[in-house]
Write a protein that holds these residues in place. Structure first.
Motif, PDB file in Angstrom:
ATOM      1  N   TYR A 116      39.809  11.628  48.912  1.00 18.99           N
ATOM      2  CA  TYR A 116      39.537  10.297  48.056  1.00 18.99           C
ATOM      3  C   TYR A 116      37.880  10.226  47.859  1.00 18.99           C
ATOM      4  CZ  TYR A 116      39.297   5.692  46.338  1.00 18.99           C
ATOM      5  OH  TYR A 116      39.233   4.408  45.483  1.00 18.99           O
ATOM      6  N   GLY A 117      37.761  10.362  46.525  1.00 17.56           N
ATOM      7  CA  GLY A 117      36.096  10.382  46.407  1.00 17.56           C
ATOM      8  C   GLY A 117      35.481  11.500  45.864  1.00 17.56           C
TER       9      GLY A 117
ATOM     10  N   SER B 178      44.058   1.717  43.227  1.00 16.00           N
ATOM     11  CA  SER B 178      42.620   2.190  43.275  1.00 16.00           C
ATOM     12  C   SER B 178      42.156   2.812  44.467  1.00 16.00           C
ATOM     13  CB  SER B 178      41.811   1.243  42.757  1.00 16.00           C
ATOM     14  OG  SER B 178      42.157   0.507  41.466  1.00 16.00           O
ATOM     15  N   SER B 179      42.758   2.354  45.528  1.00 14.24           N
ATOM     16  CA  SER B 179      42.015   2.865  46.723  1.00 14.24           C
ATOM     17  C   SER B 179      43.122   4.138  47.473  1.00 14.24           C
ATOM     18  CB  SER B 179      42.560   1.761  47.926  1.00 14.24           C
ATOM     19  OG  SER B 179      43.780   1.457  48.270  1.00 14.24           O
TER      20      SER B 179
ATOM     21  N   GLN C 227      43.957   9.666  43.039  1.00 14.12           N
ATOM     22  CA  GLN C 227      43.024  10.682  43.182  1.00 14.12           C
ATOM     23  C   GLN C 227      43.487  11.815  42.222  1.00 14.12           C
ATOM     24  OE1 GLN C 227      39.211  12.652  44.049  1.00 14.12           O
ATOM     25  NE2 GLN C 227      39.984  10.528  44.188  1.00 14.12           N
TER      26      GLN C 227
ATOM     27  N   ASP D 108      31.886   5.706  38.842  1.00 11.97           N
ATOM     28  CA  ASP D 108      32.803   5.261  39.651  1.00 11.97           C
ATOM     29  C   ASP D 108      32.280   5.121  41.187  1.00 11.97           C
ATOM     30  OD1 ASP D 108      35.104   5.124  41.534  1.00 11.97           O
ATOM     31  OD2 ASP D 108      35.701   7.442  41.223  1.00 11.97           O
ATOM     32  N   SER D 109      32.338   3.725  41.464  1.00 18.70           N
ATOM     33  CA  SER D 109      31.536   3.287  42.885  1.00 18.70           C
ATOM     34  C   SER D 109      32.375   4.059  43.935  1.00 18.70           C
ATOM     35  CB  SER D 109      31.427   1.952  42.512  1.00 18.70           C
ATOM     36  OG  SER D 109      32.913   1.450  42.880  1.00 18.70           O
ATOM     37  N   THR D 110      33.440   4.478  43.826  1.00 18.87           N
ATOM     38  CA  THR D 110      34.141   4.953  44.970  1.00 18.87           C
ATOM     39  C   THR D 110      33.984   6.604  44.968  1.00 18.87           C
ATOM     40  OG1 THR D 110      36.376   5.305  43.899  1.00 18.87           O
ATOM     41  CG2 THR D 110      35.917   3.344  45.119  1.00 18.87           C
ATOM     42  N   SER D 111      33.350   7.282  43.926  1.00 15.22           N
ATOM     43  CA  SER D 111      33.010   8.675  44.064  1.00 15.22           C
ATOM     44  C   SER D 111      31.916   8.914  44.723  1.00 15.22           C
ATOM     45  CB  SER D 111      32.870   9.012  42.685  1.00 15.22           C
ATOM     46  OG  SER D 111      31.534   9.350  42.530  1.00 15.22           O
TER      47      SER D 111
END
Ligand code: GLN
Length: 446
Positions: A168-169, A181-182, A185, A210-213
Motif C-alpha cells: 500500500y502506497g 481508500s485504505s 492499490q 496522493d498523500s498515501t503514496s
C-alpha cells in the motif's frame, strides 16, 4: 494493429473491453515509432497495454463499469495513465470489471459479464476480470488492475496470469476511482514475472497528489529477478490449507511448493491465527469506506442524472437509485449502517482492532520466514451465476487474499498448474516493500 485485430476478432465473445481506443492507439504507436527513430524512446515505448476502466483517462470514457458513469469523461489522467503515456505505452482500451470494483466474478458489471478464455462457461474472476481475460486471450500483452481485497490476484489465478498487488502506497492512487481508500492499490497483470517487473518500474513511485503514496526509492524490479533462492524461508500458513480449500487446488499448490524446494527454498509451517476474521473485518471496513467515497455520485457533479427530478431530494434519490447496481447498493447500505452513530463502536471500531491483529499476525510470521505462500483462491474458475445469488459464498472466494490488503502487504499470484483443465494460482506474500523478492521467487519458479 495485431492486438486491435485480435480484439475485433475475439472480444465480441469475451467482453473484456468496455472501450477500445483503436485510432488513439495507432496514433500513440506512431508517436512511439517516431521517438524510437529519434533515439528518444523509452525501452518500453510502443508496447500496448489495456487499462482497467477504474483509471481516469482524459478524453476517453471512464465508467468503473457502472451506469452511474456511463457518460463520464474525465478532465484529467490518473497518475498510472500519465506514467504509461510518458513511457510511450500504447493504450488499447479500457477493460471491463465489477461495478466500482465490487465483486469476485465480474458479474456485477453494468456492461455484462466477461468470459474466461480458458473455458467460456466460467467467470474470469474479479474485479479486474476484463484485464485478466484480455491478457489471457492475448488481446493485450499486459494490463493494469486494482486490488482492494484480491481483485488483481484472484482473476490472475483464475486466468493463469501473473498479478501483483504492491505494498500500500507504492503506486499512486491519484485518478483511480476510490472504492476503499485504505485498501485500494493498483498493479500489473501480465504473462510473466519479468513483464510484471517491467511494469512495476513504470507504475511505482511517490506522487505528491496522493498523500498515501510513500516517498521511498523505487528499485529496478528487473535487477534481482535471477537471484538465488537457496535458503529462502517460505512460510505456509496452516489456515490457508484447511477447510474450504478444494483438494485438487491444494495438490497443485503443494506440487508448486515442491518445485520451489528444489530451487533451494526451505518450507516452514507458520500460524496466522486471525485469518478467519479477515473476511468479516473487510466487509465492515471496505463498505464503510465505499459508502463515504461513493457519496460523491449524487447526480449533480458526475455521471448519471435521473429524468425530470421534482426537487433536490428526488434528484439524489433517483439518480443514485437508478445509477447504482444492486451489489453497490448493498455495500453502501452496510457501510452507512456500520458508520452510523449507534453502531460505530460495535462494528467499525471493532473491525479496525481486528485489522491491527491481522497485521500483527503477519509481523509475527515474518520473524520466521521471508515470504509466505499458499493458494490464491480456494477453487478454480466457477460458473456464471454459481455464487452470484449468495453474496457470502462470493465473499468467501477472497478468503486468502483479503488479509494482505488489511495489512497493506505486497502479494502476487502466479500460474501454478491446472486442475480439471482450469488454472490454479500460487500466492506469494511478502513483507513491506518486498516486491522485488516476490518477483524474484516468481521468476525463478517460472
Ligand atoms: N472481491 C472483493 C470485493 O468484492 C475484492 C474486490 C477488490 O479487490 N476490488 O470487495
Amino acid at each position: 494493429q495485431h492486438f486491435l485485430q485480435r480484439i475485433a476478432q475475439y472480444d465480441n465473445s469475451l467482453n473484456s473491453f468496455i472501450t477500445v481506443c483503436a485510432d488513439q492507439a495507432l496514433r500513440q504507436a506512431d508517436a512511439a515509432d517516431a521517438a524510437r527513430s529519434q533515439g528518444t524512446a523509452h525501452a518500453l515505448a510502443g508496447i500496448p497495454i489495456a487499462q482497467k476502466d477504474i483509471f481516469c483517462t482524459q478524453g476517453v470514457k471512464t465508467t468503473c463499469a457502472s451506469k452511474m458513469l456511463d457518460n463520464f469523461i474525465s478532465p484529467y489522467n490518473a497518475t498510472v495513465i500519465s506514467k504509461s503515456e510518458a513511457t510511450g505505452l500504447v493504450m488499447l482500451g479500457k477493460t471491463n470489471m465489477d461495478e466500482f470494483a465490487m465483486g469476485s466474478s465480474n458479474e456485477t458489471s453494468y456492461y455484462g459479464g466477461v468470459k474466461n478464455p480458458w473455458d467460456l462457461s466460467k467467470v474470469p474472476g474479479g474485479s479486474s476480470g476484463g484485464s485478466a481475460a484480455a491478457v489471457a486471450a492475448r488481446l493485450a500483452p499486459a494490463a493494469t488492475g486494482t486490488d482492494t481485497g484480491g481483485s488483481i490476484r484472484q482473476p490472475a489465478a483464475l486466468c493463469n496470469l501473473t498479478g501483483l498487488k504492491p505494498t500500500y502506497g507504492r503506486i499512486s492512487r491519484w485518478g483511480m476511482i476510490a472504492f476503499a481508500s485504505s485498501l485500494d492499490q493498483a498493479g500489473p497483470m501480465t504473462q510473466t514475472a519479468e513483464d510484471a517487473a517491467l511494469l512495476m518500474n513504470v507504475m511505482s513511485g511517490h506522487d505528491a497528489k496522493d498523500s498515501t503514496s510513500i516517498n521511498t526509492a523505487v528499485p529496478d524490479y528487473t535487477a534481482t529477478l535471477n537471484n538465488d533462492l537457496k535458503g529462502l524461508r517460505i512460510g505456509l500458513p496452516k489456515q490457508y490449507f484447511g477447510e474450504g480449500l478444494d483438494g485438487q487446488v491444494e495438490q497443485v499448490v503443494r506440487d508448486a511448493l515442491k518445485e520451489l524446494e528444489k530451487l533451494g527454498a526451505i518450507l516452514v509451517d507458520i500460524d496466522l491465527p486471525n485469518t478467519g476474521l479477515s473476511v468479516p473485518a473487510y466487509y465492515v471496513i471496505a463498505p464503510a469506506e465505499a459508502s463515504s467515497n461513493l457519496s460523491r455520485f449524487d447526480g449533480v457533479r458526475f455521471g448519471y442524472r435521473c429524468e425530470s427530478p421534482v426537487d433536490l431530494t428526488d434528484l439524489y434519490k433517483r439518480s443514485r437509485g437508478e445509477g447504482f447496481g444492486s451489489e453497490v447498493k448493498r455495500r453502501i447500505m452496510i457501510g452507512t449502517y456500520a458508520l452510523s452513530a449507534g453502531y460505530y463502536d460495535a462494528y467499525y471500531l471493532q473491525a479496525q482492532k481486528v485489522r491491527r491483529l491481522i497485521q500483527q499476525d503477519f509481523a509475527n510470521a515474518f520473524a520466521q520466514c521471508d515470504v509466505i505462500a499458499g493458494p490464491t483462491s480456494p477453487s478454480v474458475a466457477f460458473g456464471f451465476g454459481e455464487k452470484n445469488a449468495n453474496p457470502i459464498a462470493m465473499y468467501l472466494s477472497d478468503i486468502y487474499t483479503i488479509a494482505t490488503n488489511l495489512a497493506g502487504l505486497p502479494a502476487m499470484s502466479i500460474p501454478a498448474g491446472f486442475s480439471q483443465k482450469l488454472p490454479v494460482g500460487l500466492q506469494l506474500i511478502g513483507n513491506y516493500w518486498q516486491e522485488s523478492r516476490l518477483l524474484n521467487v516468481a521468476h525463478r519458479y517460472q
